[in-house]
Scaffold this active site. Structure first.
Site, short mmCIF file in Angstrom:
data_model
loop_
_atom_site.label_atom_id
_atom_site.label_comp_id
_atom_site.label_asym_id
_atom_site.label_seq_id
_atom_site.Cartn_x
_atom_site.Cartn_y
_atom_site.Cartn_z
N LYS A 134 -2.61 6.16 15.69
CA LYS A 134 -3.95 6.70 15.46
C LYS A 134 -4.80 6.58 16.73
O LYS A 134 -5.64 7.42 17.03
CB LYS A 134 -4.59 5.94 14.29
CG LYS A 134 -5.94 6.47 13.83
CD LYS A 134 -6.22 5.93 12.44
CE LYS A 134 -7.69 5.97 12.13
NZ LYS A 134 -8.38 4.73 12.42
N HIS A 175 0.85 -1.19 0.00
CA HIS A 175 0.00 0.00 0.00
C HIS A 175 0.89 1.24 0.00
O HIS A 175 1.05 1.94 0.98
CB HIS A 175 -0.96 0.03 1.19
CG HIS A 175 -0.35 -0.35 2.49
ND1 HIS A 175 0.17 0.56 3.38
CD2 HIS A 175 -0.19 -1.55 3.06
CE1 HIS A 175 0.63 -0.06 4.44
NE2 HIS A 175 0.42 -1.34 4.28
#
Length: 909
Positions: free
Chosen positions: A573, A130
């Protein structure tokens, strides 16, 4: 008094190169009828660009200019390192082998012990599936050509006329960039990503391996260590892995056919590489058998192989009748596997070719041709050891939730009562069921059956590809079966059932076993905290122990090895940078203890992203900050997106990066930092307080609306920066949003929130509660590697944040109360964090960390132009959305600003 960091490059050199390159670019722009854009590039006033209508062209020009600045810095940094080494010796850089070996000697270790421990050091960069690279492959190729031209023109041998010709070539390349554009116009597919990764593995990196070994040998000799020890022990080495074509976590386009194609491509390219390497070696080893007869060992080997290969062997030796070393290489080439199948006489594993090359090397040494053996035969053997017949091992990753659905569909097909509800079963029911099933050899369904359900078909089809590869080529080329979002032991044990279903398990005297490693990925802070108990339970299971024993035997190693992956992205996160890095550090210590208690050596796989918020940072500092217990000489880590080009596109930079990685891993293994147990409880409190401040903001009801409007997240979700969707399942929630777009959005709008928010409040709270403990922590800020790594990384993010730009993006938030509530909190935390860094560094960051400032300073005016343009475009684009107007025509211009800002900041997600 904190001494400012030494410079990493010469500012005057960068300025000279940047001026030259910018002059070339503005010349091209003026020649092509863009005088206004050319003027804007050289102006410090962002308002100069306000009257330029063509946003896409202006963004492209600024992006190219930023790339030229980066090329100038890369060239200057390389020259600075070489000049410092020429003046101070190989110990000049703290990142490289010279300093690392000195540290080992200072610990009282002798040469034999150092050589013995370093022989186990293996680092494996894993190029992931990715990428956050937004540029076209042709643009990346043009950048590499520009770098080569910039370096080549500095040679003193050129005449002025020749330099002028090289300048013409450089301006031509800039015109190509200008006319081609940089941004991907179509979203890349997996095959595009694979081609990009294969370029580095096939073209850029093979030539670097010998240079990395040379650097180690140079440092070894400089340290006064016995060179003969290197003949007795293997050097530290590099191998490579990839996720491209195997990572299917939230990626529906990675199908079984894609995985099969990726494996075939990697194998085909690897064998083509080795054919080239052997061909070049054969062209070099023109030794005459008349001048030096072949040693008996080589002569016997040639005779045996010629007879075994039959007509092919005869043809291989007839070509060079009086050149035995070339004959030997011809025979090796004849045994290389072919794409259309494997003949009985072909090599089945790359280790067989390595063995033959080592024989060739010994034969050269036996006639006194040590230099030829070192510079040629040994180097090709090293390339084969590094890339094998697979180029890079391919991991397969899938999410635990996806596996739950797949297994539930299998259970329904098998008629298991309540099977459809398997995702909701409690852990004790799952375990009882899995334990019973893993004692049975029978599958759930008829072999090859499909139509079981989307998830079950996808998982089983993938595993059939892996089974076929195992049957045909063995485990070489196959990496691990990684379970992302591992929450419980059952998430891992379920993988064995999928392997059983397709006939992948192998029989052992003690029962069935899996030939491939099953690897947990612990990503969130909660999962990291629970990881030791999950791993301990998994390692105690009979199926796991049988599988580890089988894999140990297949590798020929002395002890079982369990790979464990830890994630930096989702933990960041979750809780911000301080809590993320400390949670990973603490988990590594506890996971190591758990594995050792089970009689297993852990092999940690670090899922680092391309930004500080996702675990990135200087390679050597990262490796040195690892807990001593966790290294064991064996280190895997992901390399993502734009960082691959930044680190590996150019040979000297790639050599530096790999040496830093090896030296860091070597230091962490042989001369690790001293564990500061007395500071760990203080660090725990600091991390908890920082996390509380971060979560208080991120969990506030206004945050999602602010984030959605004050950052270009909606544009990034439409960008062409990778084949994977920005969200795991498509739900419009923060939890479903991947870490990459989360970080990317905050960096584009210059908040860099996930890289620093919470640190200031965390330190202030700790100081209010326990000033003495706080001071003890700060006194260790530059001496305790885990703390130094966290603070220096956060300081880098903080330096990139810009309050004025933040305020401009915040104006896009429609609700003024939401805007002021969130922005005021961010500004207040920025002030607290700035004060914390001034205390830590004993002065302003711009003075104490001049290297970061030197990189940002020349980019500020251009970035300000782009931010103003992006804010205006976002306002117009969203206004058209609200009125159902034509918004698509603005997307290319917005994407150009995203790419250009990423180029200017040197980072995406």
């Amino acid at each position: 008094m904190v001494v400012p960091a030494p410079p990493t490059f010469d500012d005057e050199k960068v300025l000279a190169d940047r001026t030259f390159l910018t002059d070339c670019l503005t010349e091209v722009l003026r020649d092509l009828g863009q005088p206004a854009i050319a003027e804007a590039l050289s102006s410090e006033d962002p308002a100069v660009a306000d009257d330029i209508d063509d946003t896409g062209r202006l963004s492209l020009a600024l992006s190219i200019m930023f790339q030229l600045q980066s090329l100038a810095e890369e060239n200057a940094a390389t020259q600075h390192r070489r000049r410092m080494e020429a003046e101070q010796g190989v110990t000049a850089s703290s990142a490289l082998w010279g300093r690392a070996l000195r540290r080992m000697l200072d610990r009282g270790l002798d040469g034999p012990e150092i050589a013995r421990q370093l022989a186990d050091v293996v680092v494996e960069p894993v190029f992931t599936a990715h990428p956050t690279e937004a540029k076209r492959a042709s643009a990346l190729a043009h950048h590499r050509s520009l770098y080569r031209l910039l370096v080549d023109r500095e040679h003193e041998m050129w005449t002025d006329a020749e330099r002028d010709r090289m300048r013409d070539a450089l301006t031509t390349m800039l015109e190509l960039l200008w006319r081609s554009g940089e941004v991907l116009l179509d979203k890349p597919d997996v095959s595009f990503e694979l081609r990009n990764v294969v370029h580095y593995l096939r073209t850029a990196l093979p030539g670097v391996i010998g240079r990395v070994d040379d650097r180690f040998d140079l440092a070894w000799t400089d340290a006064g260590l016995d060179p003969t020890l290197l003949a007795e022990h293997p050097r530290p080495r590099v191998s490579f892995g990839t996720w491209v074509g195997g990572d299917r976590d939230g990626h529906p386009l990675v199908t079984a056919d894609v995985t099969r194609s990726a494996l075939a491509t990697l194998r085909g390219e690897a064998i083509a590489l080795l054919r080239e390497q052997l061909g070049e070696l054969g062209a070099t080893l023109s030794l005459s058998g008349r001048l030096q007869p072949a040693p008996p060992e080589l002569a016997e080997w040639i005779a045996d192989r010629r007879a075994a290969l039959g007509p092919a062997g005869e043809a291989a030796t007839e070509r060079n009748p009086l050149e035995p070393w070339r004959q030997a290489i011809n025979l090796m080439v004849a045994r290389l596997p072919h794409a259309d199948g494997v003949a009985p006489t072909d090599y089945t594993r790359a280790s067989e070719l390595v063995s033959d090359l080592r024989l060739l090397e010994r034969s050269l040494r036996s006639i006194g041709a040590d230099r030829i053996a070192d510079r040629h035969a040994a180097r090709v053997a090293r390339v084969v050891e590094t890339f094998g017949f697979h180029l890079a091992v391919l991991d397969v990753r899938q999410n635990s939730g996806f596996h739950d659905l797949a297994l539930s569909q299998l259970l329904v097909a098998a008629g298991v009562e309540g099977g459809a509800d398997y995702p909701d079963w409690p852990e004790d029911r799952r375990r009882a069921f899995l334990d019973a099933e893993l004692d049975s050899g029978r599958p759930f369904t008829v072999a090859g059956r499909r139509g079981l359900g989307t998830e079950a078909d996808a998982v089983l089809d993938c595993y059939r590809v892996l089974r076929d590869h195992l049957d045909e080529h063995g485990a070489d080329g196959l990496g691990s079966l990684i379970v992302s979002m591992t929450r419980s032991p059952s998430d891992l044990l379920a993988v064995f059932l999928f392997a059983r279903e397709v006939g992948m398990l192998v029989d052992t005297p003690d029962g069935p076993a899996a030939p491939l490693p099953v690897v947990p990925l612990f990503e969130t802070i909660d999962d990291l905290q629970a990881s030791p108990s999950i791993l301990g339970d998994f390692l105690a299971h009979p199926m796991t122990r049988r599988s580890l024993a089988h894999q140990t035997g297949e590798r020929g190693s002395d002890e079982p090895v369990q790979q464990v992956m830890v994630g930096y992205s989702d933990s960041n996160k979750d809780g911000g940078i301080v809590a993320s890095l400390w949670s990973v550090h603490r988990a590594l210590i506890e996971l190591t203890d758990t594995a050792r208690d089970a009689g297993v050596r852990p092999r940690f796989f670090h899922g680092r992203g391309g930004t500080v918020s996702r675990g990135a940072g200087p390679t050597h500092r990262f490796a040195r900050a690892l807990p001593a217990e966790s290294t064991g000489g064996d280190l895997r880590l992901t390399e993502q997106g734009e960082t691959i080009a930044q680190k590996y596109a150019n040979p000297l930079t790639a050599t530096f990066q790999l040496e830093a990685l090896l030296a860091g891993a070597g230091s962490a293994t042989v001369a690790p930092f001293e564990r500061r147990r007395e500071l760990e409880p203080v660090m725990e409190r600091f991390a908890a307080a920082a996390r509380a401040a971060y979560v208080d903001l991120v969990g506030s009801p206004e945050l999602i609306q602010f984030f959605s409007q004050a950052t270009p997240i909606d544009v990034i979700e439409r960008s062409r920066i990778g084949s994977r969707p920005a969200r795991r399942t498509g739900r419009r929630t923060l939890g479903d949003l991947r870490a990459i777009p989360w970080v990317f959005s905050w960096s584009q709008s210059r908040f860099f929130l996930s890289g620093w928010y919470g640190l200031g409040s965390g330190l202030a709270r700790l100081d209010a509660e326990d000033p003495a403990a706080t001071q003890a922590l700060l006194d260790a800020a530059f001496d305790w590697p885990p703390l130094h790594y966290a603070l220096s990384n956060s300081a880098t993010s903080f330096a990139s944040a810009d309050l004025e730009v933040m305020a401009e993006y915040a104006e896009l938030v429609v609700d003024p109360s939401v805007r002021s509530t969130v922005l005021d909190r961010i500004v207040a935390e920025h002030a607290v964090t700035g004060a914390a860094f001034e205390r830590i560094y004993d002065g302003p960051l711009a003075e104490r960390r001049p290297n970061a400032e030197a990189i940002l300073r020349p980019r500020r005016s251009g970035l300000r132009v782009l931010h103003r343009r992006q804010v205006a475009l976002l306002g117009e684009w969203r206004g058209r959305q609200a009125s159902d107007g034509d918004q698509d025509e603005l997307v290319p211009s917005l994407l150009n600003t995203v790419n250009a800002i990423a180029s200017g900041l040197g980072t995406t997600g």
